[in-house]
Design a protein around this motif. Structure first.
Motif, PDB file in Angstrom:
ATOM      1  N   ARG A  36       0.826  -1.215   0.000  1.00  0.00           N
ATOM      2  CA  ARG A  36       0.000   0.000   0.000  1.00  0.00           C
ATOM      3  C   ARG A  36       0.858   1.263   0.000  1.00  0.00           C
ATOM      4  N   GLU A  37       1.983   1.212   0.698  1.00  0.00           N
ATOM      5  CA  GLU A  37       2.836   2.390   0.821  1.00  0.00           C
ATOM      6  C   GLU A  37       3.801   2.553  -0.354  1.00  0.00           C
ATOM      7  N   LYS A  38       4.334   1.427  -0.845  1.00  0.00           N
ATOM      8  CA  LYS A  38       5.424   1.510  -1.821  1.00  0.00           C
ATOM      9  C   LYS A  38       5.041   1.037  -3.223  1.00  0.00           C
ATOM     10  N   GLY A  39       3.852   0.478  -3.375  1.00  0.00           N
ATOM     11  CA  GLY A  39       3.375   0.107  -4.695  1.00  0.00           C
ATOM     12  C   GLY A  39       4.251  -0.897  -5.430  1.00  0.00           C
ATOM     13  N   ASP A  40       4.551  -0.613  -6.686  1.00  0.00           N
ATOM     14  CA  ASP A  40       5.333  -1.528  -7.529  1.00  0.00           C
ATOM     15  C   ASP A  40       6.671  -1.899  -6.898  1.00  0.00           C
ATOM     16  N   ARG A  41       7.285  -0.930  -6.228  1.00  0.00           N
ATOM     17  CA  ARG A  41       8.599  -1.182  -5.626  1.00  0.00           C
ATOM     18  C   ARG A  41       8.530  -2.368  -4.645  1.00  0.00           C
ATOM     19  N   ALA A  42       7.454  -2.445  -3.890  1.00  0.00           N
ATOM     20  CA  ALA A  42       7.274  -3.559  -2.954  1.00  0.00           C
ATOM     21  C   ALA A  42       7.049  -4.867  -3.705  1.00  0.00           C
ATOM     22  N   LEU A  43       6.348  -4.816  -4.824  1.00  0.00           N
ATOM     23  CA  LEU A  43       6.093  -6.035  -5.601  1.00  0.00           C
ATOM     24  C   LEU A  43       7.384  -6.613  -6.166  1.00  0.00           C
ATOM     25  N   TYR A  44       8.234  -5.746  -6.686  1.00  0.00           N
ATOM     26  CA  TYR A  44       9.533  -6.212  -7.188  1.00  0.00           C
ATOM     27  C   TYR A  44      10.371  -6.802  -6.047  1.00  0.00           C
ATOM     28  N   TYR A  45      10.335  -6.126  -4.904  1.00  0.00           N
ATOM     29  CA  TYR A  45      11.136  -6.576  -3.752  1.00  0.00           C
ATOM     30  C   TYR A  45      10.686  -7.961  -3.284  1.00  0.00           C
ATOM     31  N   TYR A  46       9.386  -8.136  -3.084  1.00  0.00           N
ATOM     32  CA  TYR A  46       8.900  -9.407  -2.551  1.00  0.00           C
ATOM     33  C   TYR A  46       9.014 -10.540  -3.566  1.00  0.00           C
ATOM     34  N   THR A  47       8.927 -10.235  -4.843  1.00  0.00           N
ATOM     35  CA  THR A  47       9.114 -11.280  -5.855  1.00  0.00           C
ATOM     36  C   THR A  47      10.542 -11.799  -5.825  1.00  0.00           C
ATOM     37  N   GLU A  48      11.484 -10.904  -5.629  1.00  0.00           N
ATOM     38  CA  GLU A  48      12.878 -11.339  -5.517  1.00  0.00           C
ATOM     39  C   GLU A  48      13.111 -12.079  -4.203  1.00  0.00           C
ATOM     40  N   ALA A  49      12.500 -11.594  -3.117  1.00  0.00           N
ATOM     41  CA  ALA A  49      12.721 -12.195  -1.802  1.00  0.00           C
ATOM     42  C   ALA A  49      12.092 -13.583  -1.691  1.00  0.00           C
TER      43      ALA A  49
END
Length: 424
Positions: A36-49
């Motif tokens: 909710r706070e970081k949008g796409d940036r969070a999606l890229y991060y969690y996909t890598e993690a």
């Protein structure tokens, strides 16, 4: 598999922990906050993690669709088209229409049925790929008239979506597929990001993180259900071939280690033969380790004294999938009150429903069949009540409405009616 009595099974069932996994919820809520706070940036991060994939973009490209269609076989596409036709035919019967009726003195009442505008379909991609889930979740939405349907599904290690899932999406005319899985995908669909637009409803099964995320976003967005691990319950008498029973139990156990496979039988010899068949058949299966763990944790054969005791136990369990492998199953259908899908006879195995017959395979689990239903066209529409009174019709109702409103202490409600009487 352990052979036990009804009493022993119910005791085991009641002593299992029903507490929520607080640690899992903490993780899921943190993921939702980050998206909710970081949008796409969070999606890229969690996909890598979580998926060990460093994505270049979140959306499946036209080139990737073409590559997928080249990878799948003609036999698969033929089977997919047949299943699509069967599923469409079945769900056509569920379509709802707006309706209206008139009463004397100028009263018109009715219900307006309106399809949802945008729906997100989650398709799992962990231990297996599920093109059948695309068919089961998208076809009812299309028949309901949903304007926009999008898919989200986890990427493979190569950063691409499973080609069979993409081929199914293409067959259904769905061109928007996001390469995102897990709780982060649910959060993105629920609240939107720079790339992903918010949906009105999220449907489709997933792992524990997906299920908990759907629970936490519910209310901000609609969901189909909070699905747990898959279940099968087979009620068998001596007329049922033990080899069939064993094969059907194994087919469900291969989903994952948490899947539940239960056989209820009136015959101890059947119980013993089913166990022997399981030991023999499991050795030939690719997902042997998953199956054996599933059966160890949640596999049971329950001996009952008669059909009546068996039906009572079934209704207590309220299984996702129920197979009645007994003599004259149709004659006993009335005894079943709670089950997601009911398969009658020795030649209606559960995988028939998973892939091909037509009824939906998105079903209530974990006892929720006591109060909920399979996914259907009705899940993708909403209903608005229509009320139209003439002046004379309102006159006749005025005193009764005012009396009820004043009784509740809502004088402004009463005034809303009274003022129309005074102005005429």
């Amino acid at each position: 598999m352990e052979v036990i009595t009804t009493e022993a099974f119910l005791q085991q069932k009641n002593t299992r922990s029903t507490q929520l996994d607080v640690q899992l919820d903490d993780v899921v809520q943190e993921i939702i906050r980050e998206v909710r706070e970081k949008g796409d940036r969070a999606l890229y991060y969690y996909t890598e993690a979580f998926d060990s994939v460093n994505l270049e973009n979140l959306i499946v490209s036209e080139k990737e669709f073409k590559e997928a269609n080249e990878l799948v076989t003609d036999d698969f596409l033929s089977a997919l088209k047949q299943a699509k036709s069967n599923i469409k035919d079945f769900h056509e019967a569920q379509k709802e229409k707006s309706w209206f009726y008139t009463k004397p003195d100028g009263i018109m009442l009715g219900q307006k049925v309106t399809p949802l505008e945008r729906v997100g379909v989650y398709i799992p991609g962990g231990k297996a790929a599920y093109p059948s889930t695309a068919l089961m979740n998208i076809i009812p939405a299309q028949l309901a008239g949903v304007e926009e349907i999008v898919i989200t599904t986890p990427p493979q290690p190569n950063g691409k979506v499973n080609p069979y899932v993409l081929a199914a999406a293409n067959e259904l005319g769905i061109q928007t597929v996001y390469k995102i899985g897990g709780a982060q995908a649910i959060a993105a669909l629920a609240y939107g990001t720079e790339t992903i637009k918010k949906v009105a409803k999220i449907v489709g099964p997933g792992n524990a993180y997906v299920a908990r995320a759907k629970k936490w976003v519910y209310g901000d967005v609609a969901i189909d259900m909070i699905a747990g691990p898959s279940e099968i319950c087979i009620f068998a008498d001596k007329s049922a071939p033990p080899s069939y029973i064993a094969a059907d139990l194994l087919s469900q156990a291969e989903h994952d280690e948490s899947a539940t496979s239960i056989c209820i039988t009136t015959d101890r010899e059947v119980a013993n033969k089913v166990n022997s068949e399981i030991e023999k058949q499991v050795q030939q299966l690719e997902r042997k380790d998953i199956i054996q763990k599933s059966l160890e944790l949640n596999g049971r054969i329950i001996l009952v004294n008669d059909l009546s005791e068996g039906f009572q136990l079934i209704n207590s369990i309220a299984p996702e999938h129920l197979q009645l492998m007994i003599e004259n199953p149709m004659d006993n259908l009335h005894a079943i009150k709670h089950a997601g899908a009911i398969f009658l006879g020795n030649y209606s195995p559960e995988p028939l429903g998973d892939y091909f017959a037509g009824p939906n395979h998105t079903l209530p689990t974990n006892g929720t069949a006591k109060f909920s239903s399979p996914l259907g066209v009705y899940d993708f529409v909403k209903r608005s009540s229509i009320i139209n009174y003439s002046s004379s019709a309102l006159d006749k109702a005025t005193n009764s409405i005012i009396k009820l409103a004043n009784t509740e202490g809502l004088t402004a409600h009463a005034n809303s009616i009274e003022i129309r009487k005074e102005k005429r």
